[in-house]
Design a protein around this motif. Structure first.
Motif, PDB file in Angstrom:
ATOM      1  N   LEU A  42     -19.054   3.476 -20.637  1.00  0.00           N
ATOM      2  CA  LEU A  42     -18.520   2.799 -21.815  1.00  0.00           C
ATOM      3  C   LEU A  42     -19.498   2.854 -22.988  1.00  0.00           C
ATOM      4  O   LEU A  42     -19.084   3.000 -24.145  1.00  0.00           O
ATOM      5  CB  LEU A  42     -18.180   1.341 -21.485  1.00  0.00           C
ATOM      6  CG  LEU A  42     -16.998   1.093 -20.555  1.00  0.00           C
ATOM      7  CD1 LEU A  42     -16.751  -0.403 -20.411  1.00  0.00           C
ATOM      8  CD2 LEU A  42     -15.738   1.784 -21.057  1.00  0.00           C
ATOM      9  N   ALA A  43     -20.790   2.748 -22.704  1.00  0.00           N
ATOM     10  CA  ALA A  43     -21.797   2.810 -23.772  1.00  0.00           C
ATOM     11  C   ALA A  43     -21.770   4.186 -24.438  1.00  0.00           C
ATOM     12  O   ALA A  43     -21.829   4.294 -25.677  1.00  0.00           O
ATOM     13  CB  ALA A  43     -23.183   2.515 -23.201  1.00  0.00           C
ATOM     14  N   PHE A  44     -21.673   5.241 -23.621  1.00  0.00           N
ATOM     15  CA  PHE A  44     -21.589   6.593 -24.180  1.00  0.00           C
ATOM     16  C   PHE A  44     -20.300   6.775 -24.985  1.00  0.00           C
ATOM     17  O   PHE A  44     -20.304   7.423 -26.048  1.00  0.00           O
ATOM     18  CB  PHE A  44     -21.650   7.639 -23.067  1.00  0.00           C
ATOM     19  CG  PHE A  44     -23.033   7.930 -22.569  1.00  0.00           C
ATOM     20  CD1 PHE A  44     -24.073   8.210 -23.451  1.00  0.00           C
ATOM     21  CD2 PHE A  44     -23.313   7.937 -21.212  1.00  0.00           C
ATOM     22  CE1 PHE A  44     -25.354   8.477 -22.992  1.00  0.00           C
ATOM     23  CE2 PHE A  44     -24.588   8.206 -20.739  1.00  0.00           C
ATOM     24  CZ  PHE A  44     -25.619   8.475 -21.635  1.00  0.00           C
ATOM     25  N   ARG A  45     -19.205   6.201 -24.505  1.00  0.00           N
ATOM     26  CA  ARG A  45     -17.927   6.334 -25.215  1.00  0.00           C
ATOM     27  C   ARG A  45     -17.953   5.598 -26.553  1.00  0.00           C
ATOM     28  O   ARG A  45     -17.343   6.039 -27.527  1.00  0.00           O
ATOM     29  CB  ARG A  45     -16.789   5.817 -24.341  1.00  0.00           C
ATOM     30  CG  ARG A  45     -16.508   6.672 -23.114  1.00  0.00           C
ATOM     31  CD  ARG A  45     -15.929   8.014 -23.468  1.00  0.00           C
ATOM     32  NE  ARG A  45     -14.629   7.878 -24.112  1.00  0.00           N
ATOM     33  CZ  ARG A  45     -13.929   8.879 -24.598  1.00  0.00           C
ATOM     34  NH1 ARG A  45     -14.397  10.124 -24.537  1.00  0.00           N
ATOM     35  NH2 ARG A  45     -12.766   8.688 -25.166  1.00  0.00           N
ATOM     36  N   ALA A  46     -18.676   4.477 -26.619  1.00  0.00           N
ATOM     37  CA  ALA A  46     -18.828   3.773 -27.896  1.00  0.00           C
ATOM     38  C   ALA A  46     -19.633   4.619 -28.871  1.00  0.00           C
ATOM     39  O   ALA A  46     -19.287   4.733 -30.060  1.00  0.00           O
ATOM     40  CB  ALA A  46     -19.499   2.420 -27.672  1.00  0.00           C
ATOM     41  N   LEU A  47     -20.720   5.243 -28.388  1.00  0.00           N
ATOM     42  CA  LEU A  47     -21.522   6.137 -29.234  1.00  0.00           C
ATOM     43  C   LEU A  47     -20.696   7.322 -29.712  1.00  0.00           C
ATOM     44  O   LEU A  47     -20.842   7.781 -30.848  1.00  0.00           O
ATOM     45  CB  LEU A  47     -22.738   6.641 -28.455  1.00  0.00           C
ATOM     46  CG  LEU A  47     -23.949   5.726 -28.393  1.00  0.00           C
ATOM     47  CD1 LEU A  47     -25.024   6.331 -27.494  1.00  0.00           C
ATOM     48  CD2 LEU A  47     -24.514   5.476 -29.795  1.00  0.00           C
ATOM     49  N   LEU A  48     -19.821   7.813 -28.838  1.00  0.00           N
ATOM     50  CA  LEU A  48     -18.951   8.936 -29.211  1.00  0.00           C
ATOM     51  C   LEU A  48     -18.097   8.561 -30.426  1.00  0.00           C
ATOM     52  O   LEU A  48     -17.976   9.337 -31.380  1.00  0.00           O
ATOM     53  CB  LEU A  48     -18.057   9.306 -28.031  1.00  0.00           C
ATOM     54  CG  LEU A  48     -17.129  10.505 -28.252  1.00  0.00           C
ATOM     55  CD1 LEU A  48     -17.892  11.800 -28.037  1.00  0.00           C
ATOM     56  CD2 LEU A  48     -15.935  10.460 -27.309  1.00  0.00           C
ATOM     57  N   GLY A  49     -17.511   7.372 -30.403  1.00  0.00           N
ATOM     58  CA  GLY A  49     -16.691   6.919 -31.530  1.00  0.00           C
ATOM     59  C   GLY A  49     -17.495   6.808 -32.810  1.00  0.00           C
ATOM     60  O   GLY A  49     -17.006   7.144 -33.896  1.00  0.00           O
ATOM     61  N   LEU A  50     -18.747   6.361 -32.696  1.00  0.00           N
ATOM     62  CA  LEU A  50     -19.620   6.221 -33.864  1.00  0.00           C
ATOM     63  C   LEU A  50     -19.829   7.565 -34.549  1.00  0.00           C
ATOM     64  O   LEU A  50     -19.702   7.687 -35.775  1.00  0.00           O
ATOM     65  CB  LEU A  50     -20.961   5.628 -33.428  1.00  0.00           C
ATOM     66  CG  LEU A  50     -22.036   5.519 -34.510  1.00  0.00           C
ATOM     67  CD1 LEU A  50     -21.639   4.508 -35.572  1.00  0.00           C
ATOM     68  CD2 LEU A  50     -23.383   5.151 -33.885  1.00  0.00           C
ATOM     69  N   PHE A  51     -20.123   8.599 -33.771  1.00  0.00           N
ATOM     70  CA  PHE A  51     -20.430   9.902 -34.361  1.00  0.00           C
ATOM     71  C   PHE A  51     -19.181  10.681 -34.749  1.00  0.00           C
ATOM     72  O   PHE A  51     -19.204  11.450 -35.714  1.00  0.00           O
ATOM     73  CB  PHE A  51     -21.289  10.725 -33.398  1.00  0.00           C
ATOM     74  CG  PHE A  51     -22.725  10.291 -33.358  1.00  0.00           C
ATOM     75  CD1 PHE A  51     -23.593  10.629 -34.389  1.00  0.00           C
ATOM     76  CD2 PHE A  51     -23.202   9.507 -32.325  1.00  0.00           C
ATOM     77  CE1 PHE A  51     -24.910  10.209 -34.371  1.00  0.00           C
ATOM     78  CE2 PHE A  51     -24.522   9.085 -32.292  1.00  0.00           C
ATOM     79  CZ  PHE A  51     -25.389   9.443 -33.331  1.00  0.00           C
ATOM     80  N   LEU A  52     -18.087  10.496 -34.026  1.00  0.00           N
ATOM     81  CA  LEU A  52     -16.867  11.236 -34.355  1.00  0.00           C
ATOM     82  C   LEU A  52     -16.284  10.853 -35.704  1.00  0.00           C
ATOM     83  O   LEU A  52     -15.522  11.620 -36.292  1.00  0.00           O
ATOM     84  CB  LEU A  52     -15.807  11.012 -33.272  1.00  0.00           C
ATOM     85  CG  LEU A  52     -15.892  11.873 -32.013  1.00  0.00           C
ATOM     86  CD1 LEU A  52     -14.745  11.541 -31.076  1.00  0.00           C
ATOM     87  CD2 LEU A  52     -15.867  13.361 -32.359  1.00  0.00           C
ATOM     88  N   ALA A  53     -16.619   9.664 -36.206  1.00  0.00           N
ATOM     89  CA  ALA A  53     -16.035   9.179 -37.463  1.00  0.00           C
ATOM     90  C   ALA A  53     -16.301  10.120 -38.622  1.00  0.00           C
ATOM     91  O   ALA A  53     -15.554  10.149 -39.609  1.00  0.00           O
ATOM     92  CB  ALA A  53     -16.575   7.783 -37.782  1.00  0.00           C
ATOM     93  N   GLY A  54     -17.356  10.926 -38.528  1.00  0.00           N
ATOM     94  CA  GLY A  54     -17.718  11.805 -39.635  1.00  0.00           C
ATOM     95  C   GLY A  54     -16.698  12.864 -39.961  1.00  0.00           C
ATOM     96  O   GLY A  54     -16.595  13.301 -41.112  1.00  0.00           O
ATOM     97  N   VAL A  55     -15.911  13.313 -38.967  1.00  0.00           N
ATOM     98  CA  VAL A  55     -14.976  14.419 -39.230  1.00  0.00           C
ATOM     99  C   VAL A  55     -13.675  13.943 -39.890  1.00  0.00           C
ATOM    100  O   VAL A  55     -13.336  14.411 -40.981  1.00  0.00           O
ATOM    101  CB  VAL A  55     -14.694  15.230 -37.950  1.00  0.00           C
ATOM    102  CG1 VAL A  55     -13.702  16.363 -38.248  1.00  0.00           C
ATOM    103  CG2 VAL A  55     -15.992  15.806 -37.405  1.00  0.00           C
ATOM    104  N   PRO A  56     -12.896  13.025 -39.272  1.00  0.00           N
ATOM    105  CA  PRO A  56     -11.637  12.624 -39.926  1.00  0.00           C
ATOM    106  C   PRO A  56     -11.837  11.943 -41.268  1.00  0.00           C
ATOM    107  O   PRO A  56     -10.969  12.026 -42.142  1.00  0.00           O
ATOM    108  CB  PRO A  56     -11.003  11.657 -38.915  1.00  0.00           C
ATOM    109  CG  PRO A  56     -12.112  11.196 -38.046  1.00  0.00           C
ATOM    110  CD  PRO A  56     -13.075  12.328 -37.975  1.00  0.00           C
ATOM    111  N   ALA A  57     -12.972  11.285 -41.473  1.00  0.00           N
ATOM    112  CA  ALA A  57     -13.218  10.598 -42.738  1.00  0.00           C
ATOM    113  C   ALA A  57     -13.547  11.557 -43.865  1.00  0.00           C
ATOM    114  O   ALA A  57     -13.389  11.226 -45.047  1.00  0.00           O
ATOM    115  CB  ALA A  57     -14.368   9.597 -42.571  1.00  0.00           C
TER     116      ALA A  57
END
Length: 410
Positions: free
Chosen positions: A105-120
């Motif tokens: 879950l900790a890794f999945r939360a970090l994944l969401g943090l970094f993925l935000a850069g593309v769709p935004a």
């Protein structure tokens, strides 16, 4: 400084890079969705807790998108998108090595943090760098990348899990995403029209504050929360139903159900054209009605009818999402990027919050409870459509523009 022109080699490379950006984002984001029943069994957690493997990612992604645009102004759009993709790929690989569910879950939360850069940032890059005549095809390829990425990520996860294990599945998808990130970095042209500037959080807060006074806009962006919430809820818990008797489907077969995502690539375009002809409110109501019909069809015990229902539901969702996101621009007036960000914020929060809450209905009322919950969400969207439909966006745009001018003269 010239734009990226339609028909040129540069346009093909840039469009391909944007396709890869959408593919990596959604392939890595949704890999855990078909694995939720497996997580529940192996780690001894409830369906609601297992759903956090996706909900945490989408929730953190939603909140991170607010500041991603401002950071891209300071550090550059291509650079931030590339960093996002490389970081997400590496985190996806590390997720496969998680010793326990809480580390996962900790890794999945970090994944969401970094993925935000593309769709935004991707849409802003297209708007700034492409010739207006080439924007439509570029955006089409980006959206195709998100659809195919979301579909193939889920299907490959199920297939590889059956052949090997869920850890091998996440590892191989992470390595694939890493390779695609390298191609993205070498293919996407450097921005020529964006000017780097320090992010002004005061200016950003002012813009959002003005949008918050636009009640019809708030009604429209709230649709994202309800639509995506209902969509993710259905897909989160259908696996729990189909993995048990009398269906007893394998992870591979459950993964292949996501092929119906192809319905979305058709419905978004087809219903979008109908909305241009008959009006957004009417087609939005029709699309939500189609979603509700599909949800009801999944209540039939026949596996064939359930798959038909999922396909109908998916057709309606992508149509409604496409039409609603278009409607946001009509009510935004100015600073449409921030208005779209508000829609995406609620869109992903719906995935996170509603997607997890749906587990309570599964645990207490089984599939009929999940469908009842989904139908209540869809019913809640109708008053929002009626409210926005009977308000004139021009009035709010004029008021906001006057307020913005006064703020600028102060």
């Amino acid at each position: 400084m010239s734009f990226i022109e339609k028909g040129t080699v540069e346009q093909k490379k840039a469009s391909f890079a944007l396709f890869l950006g959408g593919f990596v984002t959604f392939a890595t984001l949704y890999t855990t969705q078909p694995l939720m029943p497996l997580f529940s069994e192996q780690f001894g957690v409830s369906a609601s807790i297992a759903s956090l493997a996706l909900s945490l990612s989408t929730g953190v992604l939603a909140l991170s998108m607010i500041g991603a645009g401002a950071l891209s102004d300071a550090y550059g759009k291509k650079k931030l998108m590339a960093v996002s993709m490389f970081a997400a790929s590496i985190i996806g690989i590390l997720t496969a090595l998680s010793p326990n569910f809480w580390t996962l879950l900790a890794f999945r939360a970090l994944l969401g943090l970094f993925l935000a850069g593309v769709p935004a940032i991707a849409m802003a890059y297209v708007a700034e760098e492409f010739n207006p005549k080439a924007i439509g095809s570029a955006m089409g390829l980006y959206i195709s990348g998100t659809t195919i990425g979301g579909m193939s990520g889920r299907i490959l996860t199920g297939l590889l899990t059956d052949f090997f294990s869920w850890r091998i599945a996440l590892l191989l998808i992470g390595l694939t995403a890493l390779s695609a990130s390298v191609l993205f970095l070498t293919s996407l042209p450097n921005p020529r029209h964006s000017v780097k500037k320090q992010p002004s959080f005061k200016e950003m807060a002012f813009t959002y504050r003005i949008h918050l006074y636009n009640r019809p806009l708030l009604a429209v962006v709230s649709l994202g929360f309800l639509l995506m919430g209902s969509f993710v809820t259905l897909y989160n818990y259908i696996g729990f139903l189909l993995i048990t008797p009398p269906y007893s489907l394998s992870q591979t077969l459950i993964g292949f159900i996501f092929v119906v995502f192809l319905m979305g690539t058709f419905s978004a375009v087809y219903m979008g054209k109908k909305a241009d002809k008959y009006g957004i409110p009417l087609l939005l109501k029709w699309s939500i009605g189609i979603m509700a019909s599909g949800a009801v069809l999944t209540l039939f015990p026949s596996l064939f009818m359930k798959i038909i229902g999922i396909a109908v539901f998916t057709f309606g969702f992508f149509a409604a999402h496409s039409i609603a996101s278009t409607w946001v621009g009509e009510y935004a007036g100015f600073n449409k990027t921030q208005a779209s960000s508000m829609y995406l914020l609620l869109y992903y929060l719906g995935s996170s919050v509603v997607g997890s809450f749906g587990g309570w209905f599964w645990a207490h009322f089984n599939w009929i409870g999940v469908i009842g919950f989904i139908l209540s969400l869809l019913a809640g969207s109708i008053p929002l459509i009626f409210y926005a439909e009977h308000k004139q966006p021009g009035v709010y745009c004029i008021r906001k523009n006057k307020t913005a001018q006064a703020h600028g003269n102060a």
